[in-house]
Design an enzyme around this catalytic site. Structure first.
Site, PDB file in Angstrom:
ATOM      1  N   GLU A   1       1.903  17.415  11.799  1.00 11.17           N
ATOM      2  CA  GLU A   1       0.258  16.209  11.919  1.00 11.17           C
ATOM      3  C   GLU A   1       0.326  16.496  13.041  1.00 11.17           C
ATOM      4  O   GLU A   1       1.558  15.505  13.458  1.00 11.17           O
ATOM      5  CB  GLU A   1       0.397  15.812  10.421  1.00 11.17           C
ATOM      6  CG  GLU A   1      -1.236  15.594  10.446  1.00 11.17           C
ATOM      7  CD  GLU A   1      -1.291  14.316   9.332  1.00 11.17           C
ATOM      8  OE1 GLU A   1      -0.718  14.747   8.250  1.00 11.17           O
ATOM      9  OE2 GLU A   1      -2.388  13.939   9.566  1.00 11.17           O
TER      10      GLU A   1
ATOM     11  N   CYS B   1      -8.294  12.760   9.373  1.00 14.00           N
ATOM     12  CA  CYS B   1      -8.026  11.763  10.132  1.00 14.00           C
ATOM     13  C   CYS B   1      -7.594  12.080  12.052  1.00 14.00           C
ATOM     14  O   CYS B   1      -7.121  11.113  12.328  1.00 14.00           O
ATOM     15  CB  CYS B   1      -6.312  11.377   9.321  1.00 14.00           C
ATOM     16  SG  CYS B   1      -5.725  13.006   9.013  1.00 14.00           S
TER      17      CYS B   1
ATOM     18  N   ASP C   1       1.028  -1.382   0.165  1.00 14.81           N
ATOM     19  CA  ASP C   1      -0.367   0.341  -0.480  1.00 14.81           C
ATOM     20  C   ASP C   1       0.846   1.762  -0.300  1.00 14.81           C
ATOM     21  O   ASP C   1       2.162   1.333   0.505  1.00 14.81           O
ATOM     22  CB  ASP C   1      -1.260   0.342   0.904  1.00 14.81           C
ATOM     23  CG  ASP C   1      -2.044   0.832   1.109  1.00 14.81           C
ATOM     24  OD1 ASP C   1      -2.759   0.427   0.843  1.00 14.81           O
ATOM     25  OD2 ASP C   1      -2.567   2.164   1.067  1.00 14.81           O
ATOM     26  N   GLY C   2       0.200   2.166  -0.657  1.00 16.08           N
ATOM     27  CA  GLY C   2       1.188   3.840  -0.529  1.00 16.08           C
ATOM     28  C   GLY C   2       1.152   4.771   0.125  1.00 16.08           C
ATOM     29  O   GLY C   2       1.785   4.902   1.602  1.00 16.08           O
TER      30      GLY C   2
ATOM     31  N   GLU D   1       2.838  17.267   2.977  1.00 15.31           N
ATOM     32  CA  GLU D   1       2.521  16.592   4.516  1.00 15.31           C
ATOM     33  C   GLU D   1       4.156  15.953   5.037  1.00 15.31           C
ATOM     34  O   GLU D   1       4.036  14.975   5.596  1.00 15.31           O
ATOM     35  CB  GLU D   1       1.925  15.524   4.910  1.00 15.31           C
ATOM     36  CG  GLU D   1       0.512  16.060   4.368  1.00 15.31           C
ATOM     37  CD  GLU D   1      -0.809  15.532   4.663  1.00 15.31           C
ATOM     38  OE1 GLU D   1      -1.546  16.186   5.064  1.00 15.31           O
ATOM     39  OE2 GLU D   1      -0.808  14.708   4.376  1.00 15.31           O
TER      40      GLU D   1
HETATM   41  O1  FUB Z   1      -4.140   9.365   3.942  1.00 16.12           O
HETATM   42  C1  FUB Z   1      -4.586   9.366   4.914  1.00 16.12           C
HETATM   43  C2  FUB Z   1      -3.852  10.342   6.628  1.00 16.12           C
HETATM   44  O2  FUB Z   1      -4.391  11.489   5.775  1.00 16.12           O
HETATM   45  C3  FUB Z   1      -2.594  10.911   6.424  1.00 16.12           C
HETATM   46  O3  FUB Z   1      -2.195   9.864   7.681  1.00 16.12           O
HETATM   47  C4  FUB Z   1      -2.951  12.613   7.149  1.00 16.12           C
HETATM   48  O4  FUB Z   1      -1.548  13.013   6.411  1.00 16.12           O
HETATM   49  C5  FUB Z   1      -4.049  12.749   6.072  1.00 16.12           C
HETATM   50  O5  FUB Z   1      -2.834  12.968   4.850  1.00 16.12           O
HETATM   51 ZN    ZN Z   2      -4.004  13.469  10.483  1.00 14.09          ZN
END
Ligand code: FUB
Ligand code: ZN
Length: 664
Positions: A348, A428, A201-202, A332
């Site tokens: 984050e 998230c 998975d990415g 990010e």
């Molecule tokens: O891609 C899933 C979540 O959304 C990531 O962990 C966060 O950084 C946000 O991009």
């Molecule tokens: Zn988050």
């Protein structure tokens, strides 16, 4: 790890109940505010404005739709999927938070609600175990065909984590069966065998989740699959590209991701060869958490060494003093060593939470306070700053310096919000905070052989099993405001084991007594190892150095040169406009400053504040008409500053905030 471990004796933490003033407040907020509130949001019944996490018109932010997606996938409703492709994970994290909360305090109504969610998930799960509302509703034929973007295994991992937690809390077999069916479906689809997908998975997450599922079920295939995903990563650097090519002409699942470098996904080289923390910060720390657990479970020394390299890269060169990580909004992501800008960074909330997961799993491998110190740093600063004190507003991005006007007018700072939104298009962080805060009891103690490690100073009552005999340890403390903690033992019968107290690196001095007598047992990797035959009534007291401390950054951190950050105990402080007025950048701390600490029982629900004598640059009239000048004298006038805990900023009014302070 030597520590006189006696291999034939073992110690196990069965149950920890938090009764700490600081953390019980959070546990109560999770239960009474966060869980009910987030449930309303996930059902689109909350009267709130959902904000985009940054200015980007493609961010879906009309509603959550997460529960509705499951109802549609289950065939209970008609409609289209809405939201991010990983919207399911919001529900799973909520469910995991419920599980931990129930573990602390039984709640039949909440269990009934969560059981209902599990019934819904069972209906949404396909016959072969596949579970993902986006692909079931919108594109069943594209299953596992776009792994760089699809988050299918990421979502699956979040469900597995939730199921393990929920099963542990309630013994709900259905929750676990869904997880195992899902893991079996993935196991049937991925691997080295002919006909299986040799890829991953990415967004890492499945790895750490499979390790947890293995630990619970002892099903070896799950650990093998976890290792497969870890070791396959970065081997074939054309994997994602090939998948994109095979699907040429199809719409992207998430647009633009094929332009990102492979390092964004930590897929640029095999994990054992990765020397530095690269790419998307949450992805990296989730990967590391999985690697550390796999290293522990399979005694994989090479994997452990790889973890250590990445740990060092993060904590020695790429981490903020708040435990925040991710220096740029672009991807990010991490950038380069010592590049830690304070007002454009990402930090984050999920990334600091992931760092805690990484630290926790490293502690399973070796008791070393480098892990627990960092865990504590992230927890008390960059993690809880992610939530307002009402439990209903959240930061996605946690800056160390904020100027509301700049955030409003500079598109490059649209991610740096001056106040916490009620929810995000990409949500998230809020449910991630819910599950982390609800699970604090999991972080207090760790064990290794017959040594019990006290990692965090949080008042609690713990039930420990020592070779089948019960031990109860009560910890009393008023941390993080006071530096004393008292541990009292109650044992079924006398027991010999090592009780190991973390002496935080920030505590320059400390005193430890056993039954009133000061001891100086040696420190091993930051822990004082106290080996005794313990009896009921034994009492250990530790006193840490709670003096106000000035921290400097490595001189290569340009953003912090000639500045200091103030810390007391584990808490990093900041100055805020609400106490100090505008133009915080004009303040500096003189050489002969004086600090005064005071506890305010009202503000922020009770918090320690610091007053400090300071100086403020005088801005003369002449400056009103000119931007630059030659030879203007630099005058400072006496001033005073009030500093508040960083985690509590932006809870009063919109205003400036700054962690690093200029010094004379
Ligand atoms: O891609 C899933 C979540 O959304 C990531 O962990 C966060 O950084 C946000 O991009
Ligand atoms: Zn988050």
């Amino acid at each position: 790890m030597s520590n006189n471990v006696q291999a034939d004796k073992s110690i196990h933490v069965n149950k920890v109940i938090i009764n700490d003033q600081f953390w019980k407040r959070y546990a109560d907020i999770v239960k009474t505010e966060m869980i009910p509130y987030q449930w309303e949001v996930l059902n689109d019944r909350a009267d709130i404005t959902i904000e985009k996490e940054r200015n980007d018109q493609n961010i879906p932010s009309e509603k959550s739709h997460a529960i509705e997606n499951f109802k549609i996938a289950a065939g209970l409703k008609e409609g289209r999927h809405y939201g991010w492709v990983f919207q399911d994970s919001d529900v799973y994290k909520w469910l995991e938070a419920v599980a931990y909360s129930i573990e602390q305090e039984h709640d039949p109504q909440l269990i009934e609600l969560a059981d209902g969610v599990i019934d819904l998930l069972a209906l949404a799960q396909e016959k072969d175990g596949y579970l993902n509302t986006y692909f079931t509703i919108e594109a069943p034929e594209r299953r596992f065909k776009r792994l760089a973007e699809s988050h299918e295994l990421y979502c699956a991992g979040h469900y597995m984590e939730a199921a393990v937690a929920y099963y542990n809390a309630t013994k709900n077999e259905k929750a676990l069966t869904i997880a195992c069916k899902l893991a079996d479906c993935i196991d049937a689809s991925f691997g080295n065998e002919a006909g299986k997908i040799k890829g991953y998975d990415g967004h890492e997450e499945i790895e750490l989740a499979l390790a947890k599922l293995y630990e619970l079920t002892k099903e070896k295939r799950y650990l093998n699959l976890c290792q497969f995903f870890l070791y396959e990563r970065g081997q074939d650097t054309s994997f994602f590209v090939r998948q994109w090519q095979e699907e040429a002409g199809e719409n992207a699942v998430i647009g633009g991701m094929n332009h990102l470098p492979l390092s964004y996904y930590q897929a640029h080289k095999p994990i054992l060869e990765q020397e530095s923390a690269e790419g998307h910060a949450v992805r990296l720390v989730y990967l590391c958490a999985g690697m550390a657990d796999a290293a522990f479970l399979s005694k994989d020394e090479e994997m452990l060494q790889a973890c250590k390299k990445l740990w060092k890269s993060i904590t020695a060169k790429r981490m903020y003093i708040t435990g925040g990580i991710g220096s740029t909004v672009h991807g990010e992501a991490f950038t380069s060593d010592y590049d830690l800008p304070n007002d454009t960074m990402y930090c984050e909330t999920c990334a600091s939470i992931g760092l805690i997961f990484f630290a926790q799993n490293m502690l399973k491998n070796e008791a070393d306070s480098t892990y627990s110190d960092t865990l504590e740093r992230a927890l008390y600063n960059g993690v809880i700053s992610g939530m307002a004190l009402d439990g209903k507003h959240f930061f996605y991005v946690n800056p160390l310096e904020s100027n509301p006007e700049n955030s409003l007018k500079d598109p490059g700072k649209s991610h740096v919000k001056p106040t916490r939104p009620a929810w995000f298009g990409c949500a998230c962080c809020p449910p991630n905070l819910a599950r982390l805060l609800a699970s604090i009891h999991k972080y207090l103690y760790s064990q290794k052989g017959d040594c019990l490690y006290a990692n965090l100073y949080i008042a609690n009552k713990a039930e420990i099993d020592w070779n089948g005999k019960q031990i109860e340890i009560t910890q009393e403390s008023n941390y993080p405001w006071e530096g004393e903690a008292k541990f009292q033992f109650q044992l079924e019968e006398p027991a010999e084991f090592g009780f190991c107290l973390r002496i935080p690196a920030w505590s320059k001095t400390y005193k430890v007594t056993v039954n009133g007598i000061e001891i100086s047992d040696s420190l091993m990797n930051g822990y004082m190892v106290i080996r005794r035959t313990w009896e009921t009534g034994d009492e250990i007291c530790v006193t840490l150095d709670m003096s106000i401390q000035e921290w400097s950054a490595n001189p290569h951190v340009k953003a912090d040169l000639n500045k200091i950050a103030i810390q007391r105990g584990p808490i990093v402080y900041c100055m805020e406009e609400a106490d100090n007025g505008k133009c915080l950048h004009l303040f500096r701390l003189p050489k002969n400053k004086q600090y005064h600490y005071r506890y305010d029982s009202e503000l922020f629900g009770g918090a320690g504040l610091i007053d400090v004598t300071a100086e403020k640059r005088v801005v003369e009239q002449e400056w009103e008409s000119q931007l630059y000048s030659q030879g203007m004298a630099e005058l400072y006038e006496a001033a005073s500053l009030t500093l508040i805990p960083y985690y509590a900023w932006a809870n009063r009014s919109v205003g400036e905030m700054q962690v690093w302070l200029a010094k004379e």
